[in-house]
Design a protein around this motif. Structure first.
Motif, PDB file in Angstrom:
ATOM      1  N   PRO A 140       0.815  -1.144   0.039  1.00  0.00           N
ATOM      2  CA  PRO A 140       0.045   0.105  -0.101  1.00  0.00           C
ATOM      3  C   PRO A 140       0.902   1.190  -0.135  1.00  0.00           C
ATOM      4  O   PRO A 140       0.469   2.197   0.427  1.00  0.00           O
ATOM      5  N   PHE A 141       1.959   1.143  -0.357  1.00  0.00           N
ATOM      6  CA  PHE A 141       3.123   2.250  -0.283  1.00  0.00           C
ATOM      7  C   PHE A 141       3.272   2.813  -1.779  1.00  0.00           C
ATOM      8  O   PHE A 141       4.195   3.402  -2.072  1.00  0.00           O
ATOM      9  N   ASP A 142       2.437   2.523  -2.931  1.00  0.00           N
ATOM     10  CA  ASP A 142       2.939   2.846  -4.276  1.00  0.00           C
ATOM     11  C   ASP A 142       2.405   4.113  -4.645  1.00  0.00           C
ATOM     12  O   ASP A 142       1.840   4.441  -5.649  1.00  0.00           O
ATOM     13  N   LEU A 143       2.654   5.171  -3.872  1.00  0.00           N
ATOM     14  CA  LEU A 143       2.367   6.605  -4.051  1.00  0.00           C
ATOM     15  C   LEU A 143       2.973   7.202  -5.261  1.00  0.00           C
ATOM     16  O   LEU A 143       2.489   8.151  -5.851  1.00  0.00           O
ATOM     17  N   ALA A 144       4.176   6.638  -5.415  1.00  0.00           N
ATOM     18  CA  ALA A 144       5.129   7.251  -6.475  1.00  0.00           C
ATOM     19  C   ALA A 144       4.508   6.954  -8.011  1.00  0.00           C
ATOM     20  O   ALA A 144       4.570   7.586  -9.084  1.00  0.00           O
ATOM     21  N   GLU A 145       3.606   5.951  -7.888  1.00  0.00           N
ATOM     22  CA  GLU A 145       3.236   5.446  -9.358  1.00  0.00           C
ATOM     23  C   GLU A 145       1.666   5.331  -9.180  1.00  0.00           C
ATOM     24  O   GLU A 145       1.138   4.283  -9.787  1.00  0.00           O
ATOM     25  N   PRO A 156      -5.406  -1.252   1.263  1.00  0.00           N
ATOM     26  CA  PRO A 156      -5.581  -0.334   0.388  1.00  0.00           C
ATOM     27  C   PRO A 156      -4.512   0.676   0.352  1.00  0.00           C
ATOM     28  O   PRO A 156      -3.786   0.640   1.271  1.00  0.00           O
ATOM     29  N   ARG A 157      -4.528   1.389  -0.593  1.00  0.00           N
ATOM     30  CA  ARG A 157      -3.290   2.561  -0.673  1.00  0.00           C
ATOM     31  C   ARG A 157      -3.367   3.514   0.238  1.00  0.00           C
ATOM     32  O   ARG A 157      -4.504   3.811   0.565  1.00  0.00           O
ATOM     33  N   LEU A 158      -2.312   3.698   0.843  1.00  0.00           N
ATOM     34  CA  LEU A 158      -2.443   5.060   2.052  1.00  0.00           C
ATOM     35  C   LEU A 158      -2.018   6.412   1.247  1.00  0.00           C
ATOM     36  O   LEU A 158      -1.533   6.487   0.403  1.00  0.00           O
ATOM     37  N   ARG A 159      -2.652   7.406   2.191  1.00  0.00           N
ATOM     38  CA  ARG A 159      -2.257   8.604   1.852  1.00  0.00           C
ATOM     39  C   ARG A 159      -0.764   8.999   2.060  1.00  0.00           C
ATOM     40  O   ARG A 159      -0.209   8.245   2.982  1.00  0.00           O
ATOM     41  N   ILE A 160      -0.157  10.009   1.425  1.00  0.00           N
ATOM     42  CA  ILE A 160       1.319  10.490   1.721  1.00  0.00           C
ATOM     43  C   ILE A 160       1.453  10.860   3.187  1.00  0.00           C
ATOM     44  O   ILE A 160       2.398  10.306   3.729  1.00  0.00           O
ATOM     45  N   VAL A 219       1.559   7.598   5.216  1.00  0.00           N
ATOM     46  CA  VAL A 219       2.903   6.892   4.891  1.00  0.00           C
ATOM     47  C   VAL A 219       3.864   7.307   5.851  1.00  0.00           C
ATOM     48  O   VAL A 219       4.784   6.733   6.539  1.00  0.00           O
ATOM     49  N   LEU A 220       4.087   8.654   5.819  1.00  0.00           N
ATOM     50  CA  LEU A 220       5.231   9.247   6.511  1.00  0.00           C
ATOM     51  C   LEU A 220       4.891   9.286   8.082  1.00  0.00           C
ATOM     52  O   LEU A 220       5.866   9.139   8.724  1.00  0.00           O
ATOM     53  N   THR A 221       3.533   9.229   8.519  1.00  0.00           N
ATOM     54  CA  THR A 221       3.292   9.185   9.812  1.00  0.00           C
ATOM     55  C   THR A 221       3.632   7.871  10.286  1.00  0.00           C
ATOM     56  O   THR A 221       4.255   7.610  11.583  1.00  0.00           O
ATOM     57  N   LEU A 222       3.314   6.817   9.671  1.00  0.00           N
ATOM     58  CA  LEU A 222       3.677   5.611  10.062  1.00  0.00           C
ATOM     59  C   LEU A 222       5.084   5.376  10.118  1.00  0.00           C
ATOM     60  O   LEU A 222       5.567   4.713  11.312  1.00  0.00           O
ATOM     61  N   GLU A 223       6.084   5.871   9.421  1.00  0.00           N
ATOM     62  CA  GLU A 223       7.395   5.898   9.609  1.00  0.00           C
ATOM     63  C   GLU A 223       8.114   6.591  10.565  1.00  0.00           C
ATOM     64  O   GLU A 223       8.653   5.930  11.615  1.00  0.00           O
ATOM     65  N   TRP A 224       7.608   8.023  10.605  1.00  0.00           N
ATOM     66  CA  TRP A 224       8.420   8.861  11.776  1.00  0.00           C
ATOM     67  C   TRP A 224       7.796   8.692  12.934  1.00  0.00           C
ATOM     68  O   TRP A 224       8.628   8.989  14.134  1.00  0.00           O
ATOM     69  N   LYS A 225       6.427   8.450  13.205  1.00  0.00           N
ATOM     70  CA  LYS A 225       5.988   8.484  14.584  1.00  0.00           C
ATOM     71  C   LYS A 225       5.883   6.873  15.134  1.00  0.00           C
ATOM     72  O   LYS A 225       5.683   6.666  16.493  1.00  0.00           O
ATOM     73  N   TYR A 226       6.006   5.813  14.412  1.00  0.00           N
ATOM     74  CA  TYR A 226       5.977   4.440  14.896  1.00  0.00           C
ATOM     75  C   TYR A 226       6.931   3.472  14.248  1.00  0.00           C
ATOM     76  O   TYR A 226       7.502   2.989  15.299  1.00  0.00           O
ATOM     77  N   LEU A 227       7.236   3.364  13.010  1.00  0.00           N
ATOM     78  CA  LEU A 227       8.332   2.233  12.589  1.00  0.00           C
ATOM     79  C   LEU A 227       9.563   2.746  13.315  1.00  0.00           C
ATOM     80  O   LEU A 227      10.303   2.072  13.790  1.00  0.00           O
ATOM     81  N   MET A 228      10.015   4.071  13.062  1.00  0.00           N
ATOM     82  CA  MET A 228      11.240   4.371  13.475  1.00  0.00           C
ATOM     83  C   MET A 228      11.647   4.243  14.948  1.00  0.00           C
ATOM     84  O   MET A 228      12.640   3.657  15.281  1.00  0.00           O
ATOM     85  N   PRO A 229      10.754   4.827  15.854  1.00  0.00           N
ATOM     86  CA  PRO A 229      11.098   4.628  17.073  1.00  0.00           C
ATOM     87  C   PRO A 229      10.920   3.276  17.551  1.00  0.00           C
ATOM     88  O   PRO A 229      11.751   2.989  18.503  1.00  0.00           O
ATOM     89  N   PHE A 230      10.170   2.479  17.144  1.00  0.00           N
ATOM     90  CA  PHE A 230       9.839   1.132  17.425  1.00  0.00           C
ATOM     91  C   PHE A 230      11.223   0.488  17.221  1.00  0.00           C
ATOM     92  O   PHE A 230      11.620  -0.500  17.941  1.00  0.00           O
TER      93      PHE A 230
END
Length: 363
Positions: free
Chosen positions: A235-240, A327-331, A334-345
């Motif tokens: 669900p990260f295919d926002l570039a295309e 389903p595809r996520l909004r941009i 996507v960035l919230t998932l990375e910076w607020k959740y995945l990277m700290p975890f």
């Protein structure tokens, strides 16, 4: 151990000595390099055809469809080769208002990054094409080249759709590289080395996914999520995103230039799965259970390349499952998932693994 019987290093060294015996060493090295390059190209093309066909069948299964069923019989086995021939015969269109040099260069950056990382996969003992004592570091560095091709493709095409796709891709890939790097570093700490072959050999008495307990499992889940984002797959295919950007950063490409982007997407899928198998599931190492020597002996009868390919395609299926489920996520999501959740975890998992390693709480 029995799996050592399938070590390819003595065979390859024997071939090298034979060639050096009938010709100058410099000529032997050139011919060996050309042979290895040809082998990489053939494997690259064959795997791309297999993965595209597999994607179509898996997609059809999840959507309750049949999938390819015309060209090549009911199974549609020749549909992908037919598409390959079609791409090869398509005209490469030169855009009037594009930056011609960068426009033509961009696909080669993407394919170069893919081939370099593909060459580091440990297919078997002694079967790694590029082998160095900092192999994992090299893989992370080489894979970062691909984003340059995407950014150049989006900017040089002189189109608003391609530019938006490139900006999205740059923001997303650069962000998720942090989580990938941290999950990889977690397994490097568990293994105690960045040498890819040594990481695999260290799992002879148990795969890292079992030896590392909960931190290893968490690192694997993070790697799967971030790997999907790194490969620009749903669900990260926002570039295309087709509904928004036509085809995203490669909208203006045609012929084999488009084919390079298409090839790299599917081989990056295989590479992501291959690195995951190497770090978490023992690479080409058979499945062993401590104390069950008879069982382990049976497992060792199968060559390492079969173990590696089998486990890699299993992870490929998991990645396809993710793609055709969510389903595809909004941009912003996507960035919230990375910076607020995945990277700290990821940082927490890295810290826990470090503590476990220091105090001997992992095998």
């Amino acid at each position: 151990m029995h799996f050592d019987y399938y070590n390819l290093e003595p065979l390859l060294m024997g071939i090298h000595r034979f060639m050096c015996g009938i010709m100058p060493e410099w000529l032997a090295l050139i011919l060996e390099g050309l042979g290895v390059g040809l082998f990489i190209m053939i494997m690259y093309a064959v795997l791309a055809v297999i993965l595209i066909y597999m994607e179509r069948k898996v997609c059809a299964a999840f959507q309750c469809r049949i999938g390819p069923n015309r060209v090549g019989g009911k199974g549609g086995l020749l549909q992908v080769p037919a598409d390959v021939v079609k791409i090869l015969t398509k005209e490469i269109i030169d855009l009037k208002n594009s930056d011609h040099f960068l426009y033509a260069l961009a696909p080669f950056f993407v394919i170069l990054a893919s081939i370099l990382t593909f060459s580091c996969l440990p297919w078997n003992k002694g079967g790694e094409i590029l082998h160095m004592n900092i192999g994992i570091f090299f893989v992370l560095a080489a894979s970062s080249i691909g984003v340059l091709g995407i950014l150049l493709a989006g900017w040089s095409s002189n189109s608003k759709y391609t530019l938006i796709g490139a900006v999205r891709s740059g923001a997303m890939i650069i962000s998720y590289e942090l989580s990938i790097g941290l999950s990889v570093l977690t397994m490097v700490i568990l293994s105690g080395t960045m040498d890819i072959q040594e990481i695999v050999i260290n799992q002879a008495n148990g795969w890292n996914i079992f030896k590392g307990h909960l931190p290893a499992l968490m690192a694997f889940i993070i790697f799967l999520i971030a790997g999907n984002a790194e490969g620009n797959r749903a669900p990260f295919d926002l570039a295309e995103a087709e509904q928004e950007l036509t085809a995203g950063y490669h909208t203006e490409y045609s012929g084999m230039h488009f084919g390079f982007f298409y090839l790299a997407e599917y081989l990056n899928l295989f590479i992501t799965a291959g690195i995951a198998v190497t770090l978490f599931f023992g690479g080409w190492m058979p499945f062993h259970i401590a104390g069950l020597d008879a069982f382990n002996g049976v497992m060792d009868l199968l060559p390492g390349v079969f173990w590696f390919v089998g486990k890699t395609f299993f992870v490929v299926f998991l990645l396809m499952w993710i793609r055709w489920t969510f389903p595809r996520l909004r941009i912003d999501q996507v960035l919230t998932l990375e910076w607020k959740y995945l990277m700290p975890f990821s940082l927490v998992v890295l810290l826990v693994m470090t503590v476990c390693k220091v105090f001997g709480l992992v095998f």
